[in-house]
Design a protein around this motif. Sequence first.
Motif, short mmCIF file in Angstrom:
data_model
loop_
_atom_site.label_atom_id
_atom_site.label_comp_id
_atom_site.label_asym_id
_atom_site.label_seq_id
_atom_site.Cartn_x
_atom_site.Cartn_y
_atom_site.Cartn_z
N UNK B 5 99.60 71.29 24.67
CA UNK B 5 99.45 72.06 25.89
C UNK B 5 98.12 71.75 26.56
N UNK B 20 87.58 75.90 23.49
CA UNK B 20 88.54 75.93 24.59
C UNK B 20 89.89 76.39 24.08
N UNK B 21 90.70 76.86 25.01
CA UNK B 21 91.98 77.47 24.67
C UNK B 21 93.09 76.75 25.41
N UNK B 22 94.08 76.29 24.65
CA UNK B 22 95.27 75.68 25.24
C UNK B 22 96.38 76.72 25.35
N UNK B 270 98.42 88.38 20.39
CA UNK B 270 98.56 86.94 20.17
C UNK B 270 98.60 86.13 21.46
N UNK B 287 101.29 82.27 27.43
CA UNK B 287 101.04 82.33 25.98
C UNK B 287 99.90 81.38 25.66
N UNK B 288 98.83 81.91 25.06
CA UNK B 288 97.74 81.09 24.57
C UNK B 288 98.10 80.62 23.16
N UNK B 289 98.03 79.32 22.92
CA UNK B 289 98.47 78.76 21.63
C UNK B 289 97.83 79.45 20.44
N UNK B 290 96.53 79.74 20.56
CA UNK B 290 95.79 80.24 19.41
C UNK B 290 95.82 81.76 19.29
N UNK B 291 96.51 82.43 20.23
CA UNK B 291 96.68 83.88 20.10
C UNK B 291 95.54 84.71 20.63
#
Lengths: 354, 354
Positions: B5, B20-22, B270, B287-291
């Motif tokens: 993502x 960083x957030x995917x 999440x 939806x953030x992959x890492x919750x």
Amino acid sequence: MSTTHPDLVHALRGSSVESFHRGAIAISDAAGTLSLALGDVDRPIFSRSACKLLQALPLVASGAADALGLTDEELAIACASHGGEARHAATAAGLLAKAGLDVTALECGAHWPYHDGALKALARAGGEPSALHNNCSGKHAGFVCVGCLMARAAGREPAEFLRGYVRPEHPVMREVSAALAAATGADLANAPVGTDGCSIPTYAIPLRQLAHGFARVATGVGLRDDHARAARRLRQAVAAAPFMVAGSGRFDTRVMELLGERVCCKVGAEGVYCAALPDQGLGVAIKIDDGNNARAAEVVMAAVIEALVALSDDERAVLRGLSDLPLRNWNGIAVGALQASTGLRQALAAAAPG
Amino acid sequence: MSTTHPDLVHALRGSSVESFHRGAIAISDAAGTLSLALGDVDRPIFSRSACKLLQALPLVASGAADALGLTDEELAIACASHGGEARHAATAAGLLAKAGLDVTALECGAHWPYHDGALKALARAGGEPSALHNNCSGKHAGFVCVGCLMARAAGREPAEFLRGYVRPEHPVMREVSAALAAATGADLANAPVGTDGCSIPTYAIPLRQLAHGFARVATGVGLRDDHARAARRLRQAVAAAPFMVAGSGRFDTRVMELLGERVCCKVGAEGVYCAALPDQGLGVAIKIDDGNNARAAEVVMAAVIEALVALSDDERAVLRGLSDLPLRNWNGIAVGALQASTGLRQALAAAAPG
């Protein structure tokens, strides 16, 4: 971001992956040879509190620890990100008292204890947090001890000399940063720099160099003699007083209570984790892309220890409980798990000795 | 995980990206046409508390809300993940009292208030949390109201009828899940299922369908008439009482205090976030992959609102402060920022109307 890192940890709900954490790992020997490089290990990453043991080297190497008669507990808290439990705050205060100073010397700022029970106990008592409850108070108290020795050597008044010790150009911080540079081989003058939560500078250093630095801490090889002796003394102190480095129920404390000097591990903010493995002569450095500590970096570190450290069956079972951790909800119902990914376990198995 | 993502949020320290957030986003109209699909919008993801408004549809559609004379505050808390502040606990208790029941009817479990000040106030008072402090207590109180109506219609004793209402096969939960299925078009019988934090089932639904469901909530188009009326009533209630849906200083409360009925947004555990944008006739699902919720999903939602909703300059400035959020340390020193990524902003600009 340029490199796509492998997923290292899966958060399962039921039998489905609900969320996952990507990241990078370097495992190095004291010669700088990597036995594992997962992801981009050359991107500079802020080492944050994971490098506190390196930042505490001057406390011992300067002679301050001996001059002030510091105990294992006091040396351990100088390497700590503690939970602000009563014993932590008291130990940090005691360290300052040995330097003839008190909480007013600390420049880390105040925050409520990270430890849930300590926070509630302080609130129940009608209290407010001080800088002693800051998770970095022991590290800062160690800086204050180093600064006191410097001040006395220069015939200066300690409290006045120490003012602004968190700034990069202060003699105390120069000594601390020099120790970090020497251990890791990083060129900090040209490294990206930021301000840490406790207001000291934090430098971005590639995982490759952080892992190399911790391999040097594990072995003493490649360190100046006084730093090598200091690293050994600090490792012994943390192993002897693991409560001080984190606190009740915390990963670093639990692991070192279990394994003593065989593992010297330290969490940092934003998903950074470093460890020295003396028996293997290895250093480990982990960064979770998204900055998650508690449920990602810890799971990875548990899997690393399982794969690399010689463990009894009982010890292995405890570590497996940390790298494959059941999750329960507010009613205590099992709802899922945090698990080291299969890819991570395979990579670690390939990197394991023998 | 198969799909990589895009990075949606950058956490900067100094001028460097520290973490960083995917994640993935779907933005849909009520016909199911996507105006934006970033990442894999077809992977089933647990919708968690982001779908609470859909789960509250039966509370209104069944006639329970009218029969019990529920207020805007009570309807809003039935859609909430609240902070357990005193007004939240009192409102949930009042909702139960209207059904002739009390806290003992709740099956969500107890936890300490999420709101920091409420937690400390409860500790200072020597208190312990009850199920009323559970962030889901209002939603569960709404389920209890629906169950009471069912029990009376069947000539059953409400407390006895309600026992086990959190189980998927209970008549209350069947009604709740049917509303979720109808709004999203998801085939829940064949969807991955898990147990939520508050013990009710949570189903994994693709972002595409969640966004479509919220577009239906935004417009009423494609919903059963009673659900369309219920959706409109719940949106109005949340806009009229935004404190109840989250709490002091929380994103959902702040945004809806500012924008009223123009945005109806709801965070879930999440890193899930959904919103209905009535003026645009759109639904949003993130939806953030890492919750990560607080610093990733919220930043993305703020950027979405900035790009899609008609805003005054003052409103735009508030939203920009949430999508490009300065970070300060314990001493109040600016250390970095949380920022919507350039890639995200570009994708949103391309998807924006006009």
